[in-house]
Design an enzyme around this catalytic site. Structure first.
Site, short mmCIF file in Angstrom:
data_model
loop_
_atom_site.label_atom_id
_atom_site.label_comp_id
_atom_site.label_asym_id
_atom_site.label_seq_id
_atom_site.Cartn_x
_atom_site.Cartn_y
_atom_site.Cartn_z
N ASN A 35 0.84 -1.21 0.00
CA ASN A 35 0.00 0.00 0.00
C ASN A 35 0.88 1.26 0.00
O ASN A 35 0.55 2.25 0.66
CB ASN A 35 -0.92 -0.01 1.22
CG ASN A 35 -2.01 1.04 1.12
OD1 ASN A 35 -2.57 1.26 0.03
ND2 ASN A 35 -2.31 1.72 2.20
N SER A 124 -4.47 1.39 17.51
CA SER A 124 -5.42 2.37 16.98
C SER A 124 -6.49 2.66 18.02
O SER A 124 -6.86 1.76 18.81
CB SER A 124 -6.07 1.80 15.72
OG SER A 124 -7.16 2.60 15.32
N THR A 126 -9.32 2.66 17.35
CA THR A 126 -10.41 1.80 16.93
C THR A 126 -10.54 0.56 17.84
O THR A 126 -11.56 -0.13 17.78
CB THR A 126 -10.23 1.43 15.44
OG1 THR A 126 -11.43 0.93 14.93
CG2 THR A 126 -9.14 0.41 15.23
N TYR A 148 -10.75 -5.16 10.90
CA TYR A 148 -9.51 -4.40 11.01
C TYR A 148 -9.21 -4.07 12.47
O TYR A 148 -8.10 -4.31 12.96
CB TYR A 148 -9.59 -3.11 10.18
CG TYR A 148 -8.53 -2.12 10.57
CD1 TYR A 148 -7.19 -2.36 10.28
CD2 TYR A 148 -8.85 -0.96 11.30
CE1 TYR A 148 -6.20 -1.47 10.69
CE2 TYR A 148 -7.87 -0.08 11.70
CZ TYR A 148 -6.54 -0.33 11.40
OH TYR A 148 -5.57 0.53 11.81
N LYS A 152 -6.03 -5.31 15.37
CA LYS A 152 -5.21 -4.49 16.27
C LYS A 152 -5.37 -4.97 17.71
O LYS A 152 -4.42 -5.09 18.47
CB LYS A 152 -5.64 -3.02 16.16
CG LYS A 152 -5.32 -2.40 14.82
CD LYS A 152 -3.82 -2.22 14.65
CE LYS A 152 -3.42 -2.00 13.21
NZ LYS A 152 -1.97 -2.03 13.02
N TYR A 176 -3.30 5.44 18.03
CA TYR A 176 -3.45 6.73 17.36
C TYR A 176 -4.92 7.05 17.21
O TYR A 176 -5.72 6.17 16.90
CB TYR A 176 -2.87 6.74 15.94
CG TYR A 176 -1.58 6.02 15.71
CD1 TYR A 176 -0.56 6.00 16.64
CD2 TYR A 176 -1.38 5.35 14.49
CE1 TYR A 176 0.62 5.33 16.37
CE2 TYR A 176 -0.20 4.69 14.22
CZ TYR A 176 0.79 4.66 15.18
OH TYR A 176 1.96 4.01 14.90
#
Ligand code: NAD
Ligand code: WQD
Length: 337
Positions: A35, A124, A126, A148, A152, A176
């Site tokens: 990516n 993250s 998230t 996703y 993590k 983050y």
């Protein structure tokens, strides 16, 4: 002292490479370029005036990784390499678990074979569950809502188990919030493939004429202006946070999670207004329906990073927008052309 950076050609990795060189570290980068493009690292070398080895190796290739660890002594690892598109992870979960969880295990086993025990991991915000209480602190309940996010969360758990089994390991889990902006030189920045999912890259691509207008995903949230609130944080602040986290893991043992955010939330409309004020460009927009899975409000508690890492974000939303725009204006096709 040599630091191995996985995913160093990516958005946050490339900016962190600049911060690491400026802090005096030697680097070696591993990236599959799944990516990203090698050009990003060429630009890092131009900005810093330093060359460093770059290995086009996939983390799932343990033999390839062994060769990297054998080529030079590695003191610590900063591990960015992962796939990060939420929608793609819902459509193709096995690819995400294999790459993000499998790739991480392969890396950690290689570290163990080579006696490397210091790690900074890209987690993250998230990983947090839907929360009533803001700000989110490192103690807030976890509960990611897509594959996703679960990759993590899983890697965090794997590292907690590893640190329990190996008391000489030292790990920082960096959660983050919403990294945006670019290096002030305008030479490196975020270069999403296809139509961007994230707000700031979408706005900059509208500004440069690649996209027609921004769709605001819902304005009927229980927030002051009805749009969602996020903690946008300058990517160079995030990059510098890695230097502090690295110093922390080099001096300690055990495992700790740290939020990297500003502690301040901004709504979608506030971001658009800040971008327009910073650049003088009007962003055409329409309001569309809510996007699945969006939490109304998310922002970081930042006391732990301040107290234990001696880090806090320094750059404001105006600087984030101005830097994001400089990068996009000077590189309308990203690294592509
Ligand atoms: P990015 O996609 O720009 O960078 C990731 C890099 O890892 C890319 O260069 C990619 O080619 C490489 N990579 C992926 N899988 C690999 C593999 N198996 N082997 C080797 N290289 C591989 O993403 P980013 O925005 O720079 O994110 C960096 C890290 O931070 C990721 O782990 C991401 O999940 C995490 N993160 C990002 C954000 C964000 O909003 N950008 C927020 C929170 C966490
Ligand atoms: C921000 C706000 C959107 C685009 C995502 C990932 C998360 C993390 C960071 C890695 C939301 C709104 C967006 C658009 C819009 N990544 N928006 N129109 O969703 O907070 O976080 O990136 O770990 O996992 O989910 O960031 O930039 O996508 O959205 O109105 O075209 O902007 O609805 O309110 P998000 P984002």
């Amino acid at each position: 002292m040599t630091i191995l950076v996985t995913g160093g050609a990516g958005y946050i990795g490339s900016h962190t490479c600049v911060a690491l060189v400026e802090a005096g570290y030697d680097l070696v980068v591993v990236d599959s370029f799944a990516n990203s493009r090698p050009e990003a690292l060429g630009r890092v070398q131009q900005i810093t005036g330093r060359e460093f080895p770059v290995y086009p190796v996939d983390l799932l290739d343990e033999r390839g990784l062994d060769a990297v660890f054998e080529a030079q002594p590695v003191e610590a690892v900063i591990h960015f390499a992962a796939l990060k598109a939420v929608g793609e992870s819902v459509a193709d979960p096995l690819r995400y678990y294999r790459n993000n969880v499998g790739g991480s295990i392969s890396l950690f086993q290689t570290m163990e074979r080579h006696g490397v025990t210091r790690l900074v991991f890209s987690s993250s915000a998230t990983v947090y569950g839907a929360a009533e209480q803001m700000p989110l602190t490192e103690e807030s309940p976890l509960g990611p809502v897509n594959p996703y996010g679960r990759t993590k969360w899983m890697v965090e758990q794997i590292l907690r188990d590893q640190c329990a089994a190996r008391p000489d390991w030292s790990v920082a889990l960096l959660r983050y919030f919403n990294p945006v902006g670019a290096h002030a030189s305008g030479r490196i920045g975020e270069d999403p493939s296809g139509v961007p999912n994230n707000l700031l890259p979408y706005v900059t691509q509208v500004a440069v004429g690649r996209l027609e207008q921004l769709t605001i995903h819902g304005d009927d949230y229980p927030t002051p202006d009805g749009t969602c609130i996020r903690d946008y944080v300058h990517v160079m602040d995030i990059a510098e946070g890695h230097v502090n986290a690295l110093q922390h893991v080099l001096m300690t043992t055990g495992i700790e999670a740290f939020n990297l955010g500003t502690g301040r939330g901004s709504s979608v409309l506030e971001v658009v207004a800040a971008f327009e004020a910073a650049t003088g460009i009007d962003i055409p927009r329409r309001v569309g329906p809510r996007r699945n899975g969006d939490a109304p409000v998310s922002y970081a508690g930042v006391d732990k990073a301040k107290q234990q890492l001696g880090w806090q974000a320094k750059r404001d939303l105006t600087e984030m927008c101005a830097d994001a725009w400089r990068w996009q204006r000077e590189n309308p096709q990203g690294y592509g052309v």
